[in-house]
Design a protein around this motif. Structure first.
Motif, PDB file in Angstrom:
ATOM      1  N   VAL A  35      45.621  22.268  44.396  1.00 41.71           N
ATOM      2  CA  VAL A  35      46.736  21.673  45.135  1.00 41.71           C
ATOM      3  C   VAL A  35      47.687  22.753  45.618  1.00 41.71           C
ATOM      4  CG1 VAL A  35      48.740  20.169  44.941  1.00 41.71           C
ATOM      5  CG2 VAL A  35      46.557  19.458  43.958  1.00 41.71           C
ATOM      6  N   GLU A  36      47.916  23.747  44.784  1.00 43.80           N
ATOM      7  CA  GLU A  36      48.783  24.851  45.193  1.00 43.80           C
ATOM      8  C   GLU A  36      48.231  25.538  46.442  1.00 43.80           C
ATOM      9  OE1 GLU A  36      49.372  28.225  42.350  1.00 43.80           O
ATOM     10  OE2 GLU A  36      49.108  29.337  44.224  1.00 43.80           O
ATOM     11  N   SER A  37      46.936  25.812  46.418  1.00 38.27           N
ATOM     12  CA  SER A  37      46.320  26.465  47.581  1.00 38.27           C
ATOM     13  C   SER A  37      46.476  25.613  48.833  1.00 38.27           C
ATOM     14  CB  SER A  37      44.830  26.708  47.319  1.00 38.27           C
ATOM     15  OG  SER A  37      44.658  27.857  46.525  1.00 38.27           O
ATOM     16  N   ILE A  38      46.254  24.331  48.676  1.00 40.71           N
ATOM     17  CA  ILE A  38      46.316  23.442  49.839  1.00 40.71           C
ATOM     18  C   ILE A  38      47.742  23.352  50.376  1.00 40.71           C
ATOM     19  CG2 ILE A  38      46.121  21.033  50.557  1.00 40.71           C
ATOM     20  CD1 ILE A  38      43.701  20.820  48.683  1.00 40.71           C
ATOM     21  N   MET A  39      48.695  23.233  49.483  1.00 40.54           N
ATOM     22  CA  MET A  39      50.065  22.985  49.926  1.00 40.54           C
ATOM     23  C   MET A  39      50.796  24.262  50.334  1.00 40.54           C
ATOM     24  SD  MET A  39      50.212  19.701  49.822  1.00 40.54           S
ATOM     25  CE  MET A  39      51.948  19.317  50.071  1.00 40.54           C
TER      26      MET A  39
END
Lengths: 213, 213
Positions: free
Chosen positions: A202-206
């Motif tokens: 999620v961190e990578s995506i956001m």
DNA sequence: GGCTCACATACTACTTGGTATGTTATTTGT
DNA sequence: ACAAATAACATACCAAGTAGTATGTGAGCC
């Protein structure tokens, strides 16, 4: 009274044909739909074809029901967090997180969902199969639309910034679905491990990869 | 003297068996490896099995060579931009962009690469096939390592920020590989259209979805 | 004129989805 | 409580499709 006409419900009528779905999903994941024979699925169940054909009229229908169950669990995972008072970006993150966890915890089912419908586009023969196929494609689109809707809300409330919501959502979902290719649980793995991985994804995506500045 | 022992080179010896690879890739993409018969591939070529078995000893070897050619083009697309004086984040962006374009322009080949090697893990029979399989997995890992290396450089020169480089790269490559599932070229599409799409994808990967602030 | 290359044709052995037919346990009507 | 129906499978079998092979054939080259 309990069985609605919900197109998302496979007919898992309290009995053990959920076992069949799981076994089929595992076989389809490991060998692919066409390579996995009905006898393979039966062997994994410790039974014979008879049992499978007692519940499913064809291999295709079995595949469809596996797909349905996978999508059902996807919706089940994501919908509870898509509405609420939080800013849209926060809700969208929660949806991605839940979806990633669902991918890991229903790996076989979700691998089949990913392997997916495309294969059958060309080989679907009977009109009934074509209708079922169209139905499953619709369900997939609806699932994607859930994310798009919240992403649009984020553009409006200013918590999300992207030049193309549709592409951005496809990118994010692709990244998560890709789990079915490379993620394999280690034997000693715990729920915490999965949550840590989900958070990183999620961190990578956001946040992306670029350092802020 | 021209044929090195490079494991990435299929034996496309100036003659037209590249046609075979392309036709096979298209069949594998549309129907899946197992569902696509050798006769299907031959029919697409306007010839018969004889031609295919004259160049390839088995269907498995044909698949392997399609995979090789796909990976070869991937390397060809990405390696020219991975080194240079620019900051690592900029080079990594260029690599993603090139890879995305390569996915779109070699769709059939890349779809086979994505459909991938996993399928054969269980059904690879002969020892030689197992060795080839291991080789292809190595090539895939090497390709991923290209991105990881530049990403690490970015962490060091401060242009990239992520809590886990390995996961971040898997996320990004997953997003790009996912193109093989949903991207289909419109008939009227131009190179510009594809570049615009590639730019949007790279933007999503590098900037993420969160609004800065 | 033989030889090799680049295929086409004809054929086989095997796999596999699906069916037809048992067989036993469980439920149901009375 | 007991027979009859039905559910839940197992067994045996078949027709169709497919990977791979063995053989033929025509064109170019030496």
């Amino acid at each position: 009274m309990s069985s609605e006409k919900n197109p998302l419900s496979p007919r898992i009528d309290k009995n053990g044909n959920l076992d069949i779905l799981i076994a089929a999903a595992e076989c389809f994941m490991e060998q692919g739909y066409h390579a996995a024979s009905i006898d393979d699925v039966a062997r994994r169940l410790g039974s014979t074809k008879g049992r499978i054909y007692h519940y499913y009229r064809s291999k295709t229908e079995l595949f469809f029901d596996v797909h349905r169950e996978g999508m059902r669990r996807n919706f089940e995972a994501v919908t509870p967090v898509m509405k609420g008072p939080e800013p849209a970006a926060q809700r969208l993150s929660a949806m991605f997180r839940r979806h990633a966890l669902s991918m890991m915890e229903n790996l076989a089912l979700e691998a089949v969902v990913v392997q997916g419908v495309e294969m059958h586009r060309f080989s679907a023969t009977t009109p009934e199969q074509r209708r079922t196929l169209a139905e499953l494609m619709t369900v997939r689109n609806d699932f994607e639309s859930l994310f798009k809707r919240v992403a649009y809300e984020g553009v409006e409330d200013g918590t999300i910034r992207t030049s193309d919501v549709s592409v951005a959502v496809k990118v994010a979902l692709g990244a998560i679905n890709w789990l079915s290719i490379w993620y394999r649980p280690r034997p000693s793995e715990t729920r915490d491990d999965r949550e840590i991985l989900a958070d990183k994804i999620v961190e990578s995506i956001m946040q992306g990869l670029n350092a802020p500045g």
